[in-house]
Design a protein around this motif. Structure first.
Motif, PDB file in Angstrom:
ATOM      1  N   ALA A 262     -15.133  14.361 123.405  1.00 23.28           N
ATOM      2  CA  ALA A 262     -17.059  13.557 123.856  1.00 23.28           C
ATOM      3  C   ALA A 262     -16.429  13.001 125.034  1.00 23.28           C
ATOM      4  CB  ALA A 262     -17.927  13.263 123.227  1.00 23.28           C
ATOM      5  N   ASP A 263     -15.738  11.681 124.816  1.00 22.42           N
ATOM      6  CA  ASP A 263     -14.793  10.567 125.423  1.00 22.42           C
ATOM      7  C   ASP A 263     -13.494  10.655 125.892  1.00 22.42           C
ATOM      8  OD1 ASP A 263     -14.644   8.338 127.212  1.00 22.42           O
ATOM      9  OD2 ASP A 263     -16.139   7.060 125.829  1.00 22.42           O
ATOM     10  N   PRO A 264     -12.545  11.543 126.659  1.00 21.07           N
ATOM     11  CA  PRO A 264     -11.754  11.327 127.001  1.00 21.07           C
ATOM     12  C   PRO A 264     -11.372  10.260 127.080  1.00 21.07           C
ATOM     13  CG  PRO A 264     -12.496  13.368 128.253  1.00 21.07           C
ATOM     14  CD  PRO A 264     -13.746  12.196 128.095  1.00 21.07           C
ATOM     15  N   ALA A 265     -11.604   9.049 127.502  1.00 21.22           N
ATOM     16  CA  ALA A 265     -10.461   7.740 128.077  1.00 21.22           C
ATOM     17  C   ALA A 265     -10.360   7.146 126.196  1.00 21.22           C
ATOM     18  CB  ALA A 265     -11.711   6.869 128.844  1.00 21.22           C
ATOM     19  N   ALA A 266     -11.494   7.193 125.518  1.00 16.86           N
ATOM     20  CA  ALA A 266     -12.020   6.762 124.769  1.00 16.86           C
ATOM     21  C   ALA A 266     -10.607   6.828 123.398  1.00 16.86           C
ATOM     22  CB  ALA A 266     -13.296   6.324 123.664  1.00 16.86           C
ATOM     23  N   LEU A 267     -10.417   8.572 123.872  1.00 16.93           N
ATOM     24  CA  LEU A 267      -9.188   9.501 122.759  1.00 16.93           C
ATOM     25  C   LEU A 267      -8.273   8.137 122.338  1.00 16.93           C
ATOM     26  CD1 LEU A 267      -9.676  12.191 121.342  1.00 16.93           C
ATOM     27  CD2 LEU A 267      -8.093  12.530 123.797  1.00 16.93           C
ATOM     28  N   PRO A 268      -7.719   7.684 123.170  1.00 22.27           N
ATOM     29  CA  PRO A 268      -6.547   7.140 121.767  1.00 22.27           C
ATOM     30  C   PRO A 268      -6.714   6.434 121.322  1.00 22.27           C
ATOM     31  CG  PRO A 268      -6.326   7.788 124.555  1.00 22.27           C
ATOM     32  CD  PRO A 268      -7.229   7.590 124.557  1.00 22.27           C
ATOM     33  N   LEU A 365      -1.873  17.982 121.017  1.00 20.10           N
ATOM     34  CA  LEU A 365      -2.622  19.359 119.782  1.00 20.10           C
ATOM     35  C   LEU A 365      -4.514  19.326 120.674  1.00 20.10           C
ATOM     36  CD1 LEU A 365      -1.150  19.197 116.955  1.00 20.10           C
ATOM     37  CD2 LEU A 365      -0.861  20.961 118.601  1.00 20.10           C
ATOM     38  N   LEU A 366      -4.967  18.539 120.601  1.00 20.74           N
ATOM     39  CA  LEU A 366      -5.908  18.492 121.523  1.00 20.74           C
ATOM     40  C   LEU A 366      -6.004  19.248 122.572  1.00 20.74           C
ATOM     41  CD1 LEU A 366      -7.858  15.239 119.979  1.00 20.74           C
ATOM     42  CD2 LEU A 366      -8.801  17.471 119.554  1.00 20.74           C
ATOM     43  N   ASN A 367      -5.419  18.547 123.049  1.00 22.97           N
ATOM     44  CA  ASN A 367      -5.796  18.820 124.780  1.00 22.97           C
ATOM     45  C   ASN A 367      -4.850  20.141 125.072  1.00 22.97           C
ATOM     46  OD1 ASN A 367      -6.184  16.510 126.131  1.00 22.97           O
ATOM     47  ND2 ASN A 367      -4.373  15.620 126.134  1.00 22.97           N
ATOM     48  N   MET A 368      -4.877  20.784 124.504  1.00 20.62           N
ATOM     49  CA  MET A 368      -4.779  22.278 124.243  1.00 20.62           C
ATOM     50  C   MET A 368      -5.142  23.384 124.446  1.00 20.62           C
ATOM     51  SD  MET A 368      -1.191  23.033 121.776  1.00 20.62           S
ATOM     52  CE  MET A 368      -0.673  24.252 122.357  1.00 20.62           C
ATOM     53  N   PRO A 369      -5.208  24.240 125.381  1.00 23.77           N
ATOM     54  CA  PRO A 369      -6.038  25.293 125.651  1.00 23.77           C
ATOM     55  C   PRO A 369      -5.920  26.371 124.761  1.00 23.77           C
ATOM     56  CG  PRO A 369      -4.622  25.285 126.990  1.00 23.77           C
ATOM     57  CD  PRO A 369      -4.032  24.532 126.189  1.00 23.77           C
ATOM     58  N   ALA A 370      -7.708  26.861 123.902  1.00 25.09           N
ATOM     59  CA  ALA A 370      -7.256  27.244 123.184  1.00 25.09           C
ATOM     60  C   ALA A 370      -7.236  27.465 121.545  1.00 25.09           C
ATOM     61  CB  ALA A 370      -7.171  29.265 123.718  1.00 25.09           C
ATOM     62  N   PHE A 371      -6.758  26.676 121.615  1.00 22.95           N
ATOM     63  CA  PHE A 371      -6.186  25.950 120.613  1.00 22.95           C
ATOM     64  C   PHE A 371      -7.396  25.753 118.624  1.00 22.95           C
ATOM     65  CE2 PHE A 371      -4.575  24.442 116.541  1.00 22.95           C
ATOM     66  CZ  PHE A 371      -2.759  23.682 116.664  1.00 22.95           C
ATOM     67  N   ASP A 372      -7.343  26.886 118.321  1.00 24.07           N
ATOM     68  CA  ASP A 372      -8.693  26.646 116.976  1.00 24.07           C
ATOM     69  C   ASP A 372      -8.512  26.084 115.967  1.00 24.07           C
ATOM     70  OD1 ASP A 372     -10.952  27.540 115.907  1.00 24.07           O
ATOM     71  OD2 ASP A 372     -10.586  29.859 115.524  1.00 24.07           O
ATOM     72  N   PHE A 373      -8.871  25.033 115.775  1.00 25.67           N
ATOM     73  CA  PHE A 373      -8.712  24.586 114.448  1.00 25.67           C
ATOM     74  C   PHE A 373      -9.075  24.856 113.284  1.00 25.67           C
ATOM     75  CE2 PHE A 373      -7.664  21.268 118.135  1.00 25.67           C
ATOM     76  CZ  PHE A 373      -6.721  21.223 117.837  1.00 25.67           C
ATOM     77  N   SER A 374     -10.182  25.020 113.435  1.00 24.83           N
ATOM     78  CA  SER A 374     -11.468  25.708 112.867  1.00 24.83           C
ATOM     79  C   SER A 374     -10.551  27.220 111.823  1.00 24.83           C
ATOM     80  CB  SER A 374     -12.425  26.179 112.706  1.00 24.83           C
ATOM     81  OG  SER A 374     -12.248  27.331 114.306  1.00 24.83           O
ATOM     82  N   ALA A 375      -9.377  27.499 112.241  1.00 25.41           N
ATOM     83  CA  ALA A 375      -9.013  28.526 112.148  1.00 25.41           C
ATOM     84  C   ALA A 375      -7.844  28.577 111.067  1.00 25.41           C
ATOM     85  CB  ALA A 375      -8.468  29.581 112.955  1.00 25.41           C
ATOM     86  N   LEU A 376      -7.055  27.242 111.133  1.00 21.87           N
ATOM     87  CA  LEU A 376      -6.146  26.971 110.058  1.00 21.87           C
ATOM     88  C   LEU A 376      -6.559  26.952 108.567  1.00 21.87           C
ATOM     89  CD1 LEU A 376      -5.019  23.202 111.727  1.00 21.87           C
ATOM     90  CD2 LEU A 376      -4.022  25.985 112.438  1.00 21.87           C
ATOM     91  N   ARG A 377      -5.251  27.400 108.232  1.00 21.58           N
ATOM     92  CA  ARG A 377      -5.445  27.649 106.541  1.00 21.58           C
ATOM     93  C   ARG A 377      -4.101  27.161 106.416  1.00 21.58           C
ATOM     94  NH1 ARG A 377      -9.375  28.340 107.836  1.00 21.58           N
ATOM     95  NH2 ARG A 377     -10.857  30.325 107.935  1.00 21.58           N
TER      96      ARG A 377
END
Length: 401
Positions: A262-268, A365-377
């Motif tokens: 939600a807030d890229p500036a606060a991400l780190p 990893l967060l900045n990678m496009p189309a990375f679906d974290f919810s699909a990980l097993r």
């Protein structure tokens, strides 16, 4: 049929925390008659054991694990300051801790960003297998850079470390131990050459460490060399586990991902808090052992030389006495108490490095496009004490096969 949970399989269990809670609710220090060891699960008792001078990291009669004694891996193990007690190891420990404190964390961040990009071009991190390789290789590439290895040697360094660390587990097979001795010899040779070349890099980390060692009177070249290998091995597993458990936390807490983005500036800053909280909430090192060297008393219980204590770090992390509302993942948790990286004289000196690498790894990893974290097993790497996810193919990949 589900296998009953015990201290031997808890680290790899999908959810060991109710089991740990039941142990905390019992006796302060309980004896397991089947495993013939004491179990410490409450924070106060865990801290007392870790601080006790009568509780050592290795048995007096077996300073090096018998399955690697006599080989190159065992020789390295015998010099590791985290695995030894006494005055002989006090100065080496001081040198390593002092040198690591002087490391520029912004440099660690830059190296992590650089190698995260390189490794995501090498591995398909959107597939579970590629993601697992990425998480294990990244800390070795970063620390290899810090130590002064050439870029083209880093893949081999990561492979050697993967083979070397497998011998540190009691679950190791004969084949893994043989491979570990071969890898240990390769690591010895490469580090010895690196230490010789460090004289040509007067402002590098190794030159600084050697100067610090000379000032403190630590003149054992092999001791320095072997502890550098030990540092690399600690960073390897601790960081892979910390990053992996952060990813599993994102799946368990989908609102967390939304908040982070939600807030890229606060991400780190938020990622830094997340990594610190995951280290507490889902520890990559779930337990450790201590071996009683002389008669002592822990929590009113008389212990004798030769007694073994299993110290449940992950259980202590979730003790409400030190971390209120302990089962909740809280990024802004005040006065967080974490035992994952040890405590007292054997606290891990590379904790801040592992956390910095992990935070920047997650940022990439967060900045990678189309990375679906919810699909990980995932499953967990077989271990008596480490909680390290091994990711499998995600849903998207399964649908495309």
């Amino acid at each position: 049929m589900t296998q009953p949970i015990t201290i031997l399989n808890a680290a790899c269990h999908p959810n060991p925390y109710p089991y740990y809670a039941s142990l905390r609710a019992g006796q302060a220090l309980v004896f397991d008659t089947e495993l013939k060891c004491w179990i410490a699960s409450r924070a106060a008792i865990v801290q007392q054991v870790l601080e006790s001078p009568a509780c050592a990291v290795r048995p007096v009669t077996e300073p090096v694990p018998r399955n690697i004694a006599g080989g190159t891996a065992g020789e390295i193990f015998s010099y590791l300051v985290r695995m030894n007690e006494g005055q002989a190891h006090a100065v080496p420990k001081q040198v390593i801790q002092s040198s690591l404190r002087k490391l520029d964390l912004s440099g660690i961040a830059a190296y992590t960003q650089q190698h995260a990009a390189l490794l995501t071009s090498k591995y398909d991190v959107k597939a579970g297998n590629g993601l697992t390789h990425y998480l294990f290789d990244l800390p070795i590439h970063v620390m290899g850079n810090v130590l002064g290895f050439e870029e083209n040697t880093l893949p081999a360094l990561a492979n050697w470390m993967a083979d070397f660390v497998r011998c540190l587990s009691p679950l190791s097979t004969a084949e893994q131990i043989d491979a570990a001795h071969v890898a240990a010899k390769a690591l010895q040779d490469s580090f010895r050459q690196l230490l010789q070349e460090s004289q040509a890099k007067p402002h590098g980390f190794l030159a600084g460490l050697q100067s610090e060692a000379e000032l403190c009177g630590w003149q054992h070249a092999d001791g320095i060399l072997f502890n550098l290998i030990g540092l690399l091995s600690q960073t390897y597993e601790a960081t892979a586990g910390l990053a992996g458990n952060s990813l599993t936390a994102w799946q368990a807490h989908p609102n967390l991902l939304q908040d982070l983005r939600a807030d890229p500036a606060a991400l780190p800053a938020k990622l830094s808090e997340l990594v610190a909280e995951v280290a507490r909430h889902d520890a990559s090192v779930q337990n450790t052992r201590r071996f009683v060297t002389q008669a002592c008393e822990i929590s009113g219980q008389a212990l004798q030389a030769g007694d073994v204590i299993v110290v449940l770090l992950a259980a202590a992390n979730r003790d409400a006495a030190v971390n209120p509302d302990p089962d909740t993942l809280q990024l802004s948790r005040p006065d967080r108490k974490v035992f994952t990286f040890g405590h007292g004289r054997h606290a891990c000196p590379g904790q801040h490095i592992a956390e910095q690498i992990t935070g920047n790894c997650l940022h990439h990893l967060l900045n990678m496009p189309a990375f679906d974290f919810s699909a990980l097993r995932w499953t967990y790497r077989p271990s008596l004490n480490g909680r390290i996810p091994v990711f499998t193919h995600n849903i998207q990949n399964q649908e495309n096969t």
